[in-house]
Design an enzyme around this catalytic site. Structure first.
Site, PDB file in Angstrom:
ATOM      1  N   TYR A 189       0.746  -1.190  -0.042  1.00 47.66           N
ATOM      2  CA  TYR A 189      -0.214  -0.171  -0.121  1.00 47.66           C
ATOM      3  C   TYR A 189       1.018   1.134   0.166  1.00 47.66           C
ATOM      4  O   TYR A 189       2.021   1.266   0.294  1.00 47.66           O
ATOM      5  CB  TYR A 189      -0.916   0.017   1.116  1.00 47.66           C
ATOM      6  CG  TYR A 189      -0.456  -0.204   2.546  1.00 47.66           C
ATOM      7  CD1 TYR A 189       0.336   0.948   3.104  1.00 47.66           C
ATOM      8  CD2 TYR A 189      -0.854  -1.364   3.364  1.00 47.66           C
ATOM      9  CE1 TYR A 189       0.711   0.602   4.319  1.00 47.66           C
ATOM     10  CE2 TYR A 189      -0.363  -1.365   4.641  1.00 47.66           C
ATOM     11  CZ  TYR A 189       0.448  -0.391   5.209  1.00 47.66           C
ATOM     12  OH  TYR A 189       0.720  -0.296   6.381  1.00 47.66           O
ATOM     13  N   CYS A 190       0.443   2.342  -0.619  1.00 43.43           N
ATOM     14  CA  CYS A 190       1.154   3.754  -0.772  1.00 43.43           C
ATOM     15  C   CYS A 190       2.476   3.146  -1.282  1.00 43.43           C
ATOM     16  O   CYS A 190       3.643   3.823  -0.550  1.00 43.43           O
ATOM     17  CB  CYS A 190       1.163   4.193   0.624  1.00 43.43           C
ATOM     18  SG  CYS A 190       1.484   6.255   0.492  1.00 43.43           S
ATOM     19  N   PRO A 191       2.490   2.814  -2.410  1.00 49.43           N
ATOM     20  CA  PRO A 191       3.828   2.589  -3.028  1.00 49.43           C
ATOM     21  C   PRO A 191       4.714   3.664  -3.389  1.00 49.43           C
ATOM     22  O   PRO A 191       4.003   4.569  -3.842  1.00 49.43           O
ATOM     23  CB  PRO A 191       3.459   1.633  -4.179  1.00 49.43           C
ATOM     24  CG  PRO A 191       2.049   1.744  -4.523  1.00 49.43           C
ATOM     25  CD  PRO A 191       1.336   2.261  -3.405  1.00 49.43           C
TER      26      PRO A 191
END
Length: 280
Positions: free
Chosen positions: A147-149
């Protein structure tokens, strides 16, 4: 002279520890604190600052997340799981904050030679030093499936344990990181995976949201096989400053900073309310 030594050796730093404030310390407050401290460092009334902070059971959404077609269904799911939900006004996508995640802000004066990449490299070097006793090789590259790369995801053996962001305001720079110290990285990822499935439900989204694979994320305790803790990593942080010759002083907020914080907090609350009213 390496990155850490350049910023720490014989330099004055203030240490502000907000990692033990508990369940009544809200994530919106942290955005306001960093903004107020950026202003103080930027206008020259404060030395550089390192701030540590922990928030309990909160999911921070990005503005793009808030525009998903069924975002209210996704948020309802997070509420059912016992999480508070806020929307930040800066870049980035959904992240989880809880009692097993240590957040660190390095707040410095913005200078022309201190580029955005140099800010990321400083935090990367800092975390490498903190984790040096544990025999792990820390990589900085995007971990697809997390997540949130981002290009400065920190990982060990392809499993992400941290993400870095930056905020620049009025001559100050806050380089921020969340470190998954304890708990299950994959369980946190499953939470955000389900949020997206509820918030999208098939129709095309307004942006290419992360297709999360929970096995791409882990905590430092899982990755090192050690019984780590927030206080232990905080202690390693302080040792890193000492080992690199920084003059570190435990500190609280000055009267001017406290007043600035109140102003920033009200602005952030109002912005969050406007975003919520528009998209949620």
């Amino acid at each position: 002279m390496n990155t850490l030594t350049n910023h720490l050796a014989n330099q004055k730093w203030r240490f502000i520890d907000q990692s033990t404030l508990g369940v009544y310390f809200e994530a919106l407050q942290s955005f306001a604190y960093d903004d107020a401290l950026c202003i103080a460092v930027g206008n020259g009334t404060s030395d550089s600052i390192v701030r540590t902070w922990v928030h309990h059971d909160t999911v921070v959404l990005g503005i793009q997340d808030s525009r998903l077609p069924f975002v209210q269904d996704g948020i309802h799911y997070l509420y059912q799981q016992g999480y508070n939900v806020i929307v930040r006004n800066s870049g980035g996508l959904a992240v989880v904050l809880d009692e097993g995640i240590l957040n660190i802000s390095l707040i410095l004066k913005e200078e022309k030679k201190f580029s955005i990449n140099e800010g990321y490299e400083l935090m990367y070097a800092f975390i490498q030093q903190i984790l040096s006793p544990y025999g792990v090789k820390v990589d900085a590259r995007e971990i697809v499936g997390s997540y949130c790369p981002g290009s400065y995801d920190l990982s060990v053996n392809g499993k992400k344990f941290a993400g870095i962001s930056q905020r620049r305001i009025r001559g100050g720079v806050a380089v921020q990181i969340y470190l998954c110290v304890t708990g299950s990285g994959s369980e946190r990822a499953k939470l955000i995976q389900t949020f997206y499935s509820r918030a999208v439900q098939g129709p095309p989204a307004s942006f290419d949201y992360p297709k999360i694979r929970p096995e791409t994320m882990a905590s430092l305790s899982e990755l090192t096989g050690e019984e780590l803790s927030i206080p232990l990593i905080s202690h390693r942080l302080l040792l890193t400053f000492k080992e690199h010759g920084a003059h570190l002083t435990s500190s609280t907020f000055t009267e001017a900073e406290a007043q600035s914080y109140e102003e920033q907090y009200m602005r952030i609350i109002q912005r969050n309310e406007r975003i919520s009213a528009k998209y949620l």
